[in-house]
Structures are given as C-alpha cells and as structure tokens.
Motif scaffolding. Structure first.
Motif, PDB file in Angstrom:
ATOM      1  N   VAL A   1       0.506  -1.111  -0.296  1.00 55.08           N
ATOM      2  CA  VAL A   1      -0.451   0.100  -0.443  1.00 55.08           C
ATOM      3  C   VAL A   1       1.032   1.729   0.184  1.00 55.08           C
ATOM      4  N   SER A   2       2.124   1.258   0.139  1.00 53.78           N
ATOM      5  CA  SER A   2       3.324   2.258  -0.719  1.00 53.78           C
ATOM      6  C   SER A   2       4.479   1.966  -0.591  1.00 53.78           C
ATOM      7  N   PRO A   3       5.427   3.146  -0.624  1.00 52.60           N
ATOM      8  CA  PRO A   3       6.392   2.329  -1.933  1.00 52.60           C
ATOM      9  C   PRO A   3       7.167   2.135  -0.578  1.00 52.60           C
ATOM     10  N   TRP A   4       6.855   2.963   1.154  1.00 55.38           N
ATOM     11  CA  TRP A   4       8.020   2.240   2.467  1.00 55.38           C
ATOM     12  C   TRP A   4       7.778   0.647   2.316  1.00 55.38           C
ATOM     13  N   LEU A   5       6.532   0.174   2.318  1.00 57.00           N
ATOM     14  CA  LEU A   5       6.276  -1.548   2.620  1.00 57.00           C
ATOM     15  C   LEU A   5       7.177  -2.250   1.067  1.00 57.00           C
ATOM     16  N   MET A   6       6.438  -1.431   0.130  1.00 58.14           N
ATOM     17  CA  MET A   6       6.955  -2.542  -1.059  1.00 58.14           C
ATOM     18  C   MET A   6       8.401  -2.643  -1.365  1.00 58.14           C
ATOM     19  N   LYS A   7       9.303  -1.150  -0.647  1.00 55.42           N
ATOM     20  CA  LYS A   7      10.565  -1.812  -0.065  1.00 55.42           C
ATOM     21  C   LYS A   7      11.010  -3.129   0.840  1.00 55.42           C
ATOM     22  N   ARG A   8       9.812  -3.331   1.898  1.00 58.90           N
ATOM     23  CA  ARG A   8      10.252  -4.085   2.158  1.00 58.90           C
ATOM     24  C   ARG A   8       9.513  -5.303   2.535  1.00 58.90           C
ATOM     25  N   ALA A   9       8.847  -5.090   1.163  1.00 52.76           N
ATOM     26  CA  ALA A   9       8.441  -6.822   1.300  1.00 52.76           C
ATOM     27  C   ALA A   9       9.620  -7.290   0.065  1.00 52.76           C
ATOM     28  N   ALA A  10       9.719  -6.700  -1.104  1.00 53.38           N
ATOM     29  CA  ALA A  10      10.837  -6.403  -1.683  1.00 53.38           C
ATOM     30  C   ALA A  10      12.481  -7.740  -0.914  1.00 53.38           C
ATOM     31  N   GLN A  11      12.144  -6.726   0.060  1.00 57.93           N
ATOM     32  CA  GLN A  11      14.088  -7.404   0.502  1.00 57.93           C
ATOM     33  C   GLN A  11      13.335  -8.657   1.587  1.00 57.93           C
ATOM     34  N   SER A  12      12.357  -9.111   1.514  1.00 54.91           N
ATOM     35  CA  SER A  12      11.686 -10.501   2.316  1.00 54.91           C
ATOM     36  C   SER A  12      12.770 -11.895   1.595  1.00 54.91           C
ATOM     37  N   LEU A  13      12.774 -13.033   2.054  1.00 53.90           N
ATOM     38  CA  LEU A  13      13.565 -13.931   1.827  1.00 53.90           C
ATOM     39  C   LEU A  13      12.560 -14.362   0.850  1.00 53.90           C
ATOM     40  N   ILE A  14      11.623 -13.930   0.831  1.00 58.50           N
ATOM     41  CA  ILE A  14      10.380 -15.199   0.727  1.00 58.50           C
ATOM     42  C   ILE A  14       9.926 -14.190  -0.811  1.00 58.50           C
TER      43      ILE A  14
ATOM     44  N   ALA B   1       6.994   8.799   8.913  1.00 62.78           N
ATOM     45  CA  ALA B   1       7.113   7.264  10.383  1.00 62.78           C
ATOM     46  C   ALA B   1       7.127   6.422   8.951  1.00 62.78           C
ATOM     47  N   GLY B   2       8.202   6.617   7.378  1.00 63.48           N
ATOM     48  CA  GLY B   2       7.946   5.718   6.743  1.00 63.48           C
ATOM     49  C   GLY B   2       7.001   5.970   6.003  1.00 63.48           C
ATOM     50  N   ALA B   3       6.080   5.564   5.886  1.00 64.05           N
ATOM     51  CA  ALA B   3       5.151   5.777   4.372  1.00 64.05           C
ATOM     52  C   ALA B   3       4.522   7.476   4.209  1.00 64.05           C
ATOM     53  N   PRO B   4       3.861   7.427   5.515  1.00 61.25           N
ATOM     54  CA  PRO B   4       3.094   9.061   5.550  1.00 61.25           C
ATOM     55  C   PRO B   4       3.587  10.640   4.780  1.00 61.25           C
ATOM     56  N   GLU B   5       4.821  10.217   4.353  1.00 57.60           N
ATOM     57  CA  GLU B   5       5.840  11.680   3.738  1.00 57.60           C
ATOM     58  C   GLU B   5       5.978  11.109   2.868  1.00 57.60           C
ATOM     59  N   LEU B   6       5.920   9.480   2.155  1.00 54.63           N
ATOM     60  CA  LEU B   6       5.862   8.617   0.902  1.00 54.63           C
ATOM     61  C   LEU B   6       4.933   8.867   0.310  1.00 54.63           C
ATOM     62  N   ILE B   7       3.582   8.593   0.329  1.00 50.85           N
ATOM     63  CA  ILE B   7       2.203   8.477  -0.335  1.00 50.85           C
ATOM     64  C   ILE B   7       2.106  10.273   0.173  1.00 50.85           C
ATOM     65  N   SER B   8       2.464  11.067   1.007  1.00 54.06           N
ATOM     66  CA  SER B   8       1.715  12.576   1.038  1.00 54.06           C
ATOM     67  C   SER B   8       1.717  13.508  -0.368  1.00 54.06           C
TER      68      SER B   8
ATOM     69  N   ASP C   1      -8.184  23.683  10.343  1.00 53.46           N
ATOM     70  CA  ASP C   1      -6.908  24.220   9.481  1.00 53.46           C
ATOM     71  C   ASP C   1      -5.625  23.842   8.744  1.00 53.46           C
ATOM     72  N   ILE C   2      -5.313  22.343   9.925  1.00 55.30           N
ATOM     73  CA  ILE C   2      -3.884  21.322   9.052  1.00 55.30           C
ATOM     74  C   ILE C   2      -4.816  19.945  10.424  1.00 55.30           C
ATOM     75  N   THR C   3      -3.941  18.820  10.036  1.00 55.57           N
ATOM     76  CA  THR C   3      -4.350  17.776  10.383  1.00 55.57           C
ATOM     77  C   THR C   3      -2.395  17.369  10.825  1.00 55.57           C
ATOM     78  N   LEU C   4      -2.871  17.014  12.230  1.00 57.90           N
ATOM     79  CA  LEU C   4      -1.657  16.091  12.951  1.00 57.90           C
ATOM     80  C   LEU C   4      -0.973  14.796  12.515  1.00 57.90           C
ATOM     81  N   ILE C   5      -0.160  14.286  12.303  1.00 58.32           N
ATOM     82  CA  ILE C   5       0.135  12.916  12.810  1.00 58.32           C
ATOM     83  C   ILE C   5       1.550  12.832  12.988  1.00 58.32           C
TER      84      ILE C   5
ATOM     85  N   VAL D   1      -3.826  10.801   5.897  1.00 60.11           N
ATOM     86  CA  VAL D   1      -3.023  11.517   5.545  1.00 60.11           C
ATOM     87  C   VAL D   1      -4.262  12.179   3.871  1.00 60.11           C
ATOM     88  N   ALA D   2      -4.573  10.625   3.087  1.00 59.36           N
ATOM     89  CA  ALA D   2      -4.706  10.884   2.823  1.00 59.36           C
ATOM     90  C   ALA D   2      -7.025  11.833   2.979  1.00 59.36           C
TER      91      ALA D   2
END
Length: 224
Positions: free
Chosen positions: A9-22, A160-167, A130-134, A145-146
C-alpha cells in the motif's frame, strides 16, 4: 506461486516486502489504499468550526485509533499534547478524535472528542480544520493523511515510513521523530499560508480515490 504478484500500500512497504527472503524474487507493485471520496471531500463547515473555535481560533485536528499520553504510545499522543502546551498562548485549538486514556493533565487548548464513529462526521472535522497532525512512530500507509487531503486540509507530522512518501508534497510537511520545534515551525507556516481547499481536495481525490485503487488492481489482473 510462480505467478504471484505482491501488492503493497506504500513505497515504504513495497521496499520492505521486496527485501523478504520469500518475496524478493516476485513482481512488486504499489497501490494506495482507496478513500471513499463521496464521503471524504470538502464540506462547508464554517458553522461547525465555530463550535470548537468560537473566537475565531485556528483548528488543528488529530484523528487516531487510540489517544494516549503514555511515552511508548505508537500513535504519538504525547507529542500532540506537548505541542499544544508549547502553543497554548496562541489562538489555536487542538481537536482530537479517537477513544482516549489520559493519565496526566490536558492543556486547556485541547478538546478530546472521543471516538467518532460516523464517517461523515469525521470528514466534516477534517474539512473544518486548518491542519491535520500525525505523530505516529510507524505507518504502512496513513489513511489520516489521505482522508485529510481529500477533505482539503494540509498535513504536518513526523516521518513514519509511509506517510511522507504517500502524501502530496505541496500540502504536507514532515520532520524527524520527536522534532517538536520543526513541527511547530511548519504548523505556523501552514497556518499563515493561504490554501485552496478545493484545489487540495481535487489533487488528493485523483491520487487516493477508491476508483483509482480498483482500476490499478484491474490493471495488475490484466497483466497475468
């Protein structure tokens, strides 16, 4: 298994999945979680905003599955309270949506709403802010974020990994974990900026809509 395609669901998670041995030798794709943009869109909320900011204060929103002031809280509730304390002399109200368990004191500029079940009520809260905080330590995506951007409200938060990449970069700013000075600085920059909520929402809907998510999944199925 030989035709397995892995969707994250995010580039951050995709990178981690691609590093999996399986999974590392499989085809990897990124498809964002889809937002119901019939609900999460810009609402006319001036009247409702006056309920929480009766004296014309700016409204900063935080939506979370659980709000806590514990130091090890994964959603970072303690940072929201610390930021509110730092900004207590400014014409700003911090509004928090989510069930909560608070051990200490809550600054007077913080309003704890408790759990907001109705999705349209939640969308209204995003819209009137006016602003949303995470402040999460880690997120694999970040529906907050979305949803916020789809409602036309910019986002400030911790990396936090994904938020800054999917925003959407034009309408979001992220700082290192625990950098309250940096967070406060970007909050003030955004509060002083002039954003067009409809413009933000249009860009976000194009990026996060459930229709786009479905279309992207169909494209993958057609590629088999």
């Amino acid at each position: 298994y030989n035709n397995l395609k892995v969707v994250s669901v995010s580039p951050w998670l995709m990178k981690r999945a691609a590093q999996s041995l399986i999974l590392r030798n499989k085809d990897h794709y990124c498809i964002y979680n889809g937002v119901d943009t019939n609900v999460f869109c810009v609402y006319d909320t001036l009247k409702k905003k006056n309920k929480y900011c009766p004296n014309g204060e700016k409204m900063i929103f935080h939506a979370t599955a659980f709000f806590s002031d514990e130091e090890n809280d994964l959603k970072g509730g303690q940072w929201i309270l610390r930021l509110a304390e730092r900004m207590i002399d400014k014409p700003i109200k911090f509004v928090v949506a989510g069930p909560y368990d608070i051990k200490g004191t809550v600054p007077q500029n913080v309003i704890l709403l408790g759990e907001v079940v109705d999705q349209e009520d939640l969308a209204n809260l995003y819209s009137e802010s006016d602003i949303t905080l995470i402040a999460s330590r880690r997120e694999t995506f970040s529906m907050v974020v979305a949803e916020s951007l789809c409602c036309g409200t910019p986002v400030v938060g911790f990396e936090a990994g994904a938020p800054e990449l999917i925003s959407i970069a034009d309408y979001s700013r992220f700082v290192s974990q625990g950098d309250l000075c940096g967070m406060e600085s970007f909050v003030m920059q955004f509060l002083n900026a002039k954003f067009d909520k409809v413009e933000i929402s249009s860009a976000a809907i194009e990026k996060y809509s459930k229709e786009k998510m479905v279309a992207d999944y169909i494209d993958i199925y057609k590629s088999f």
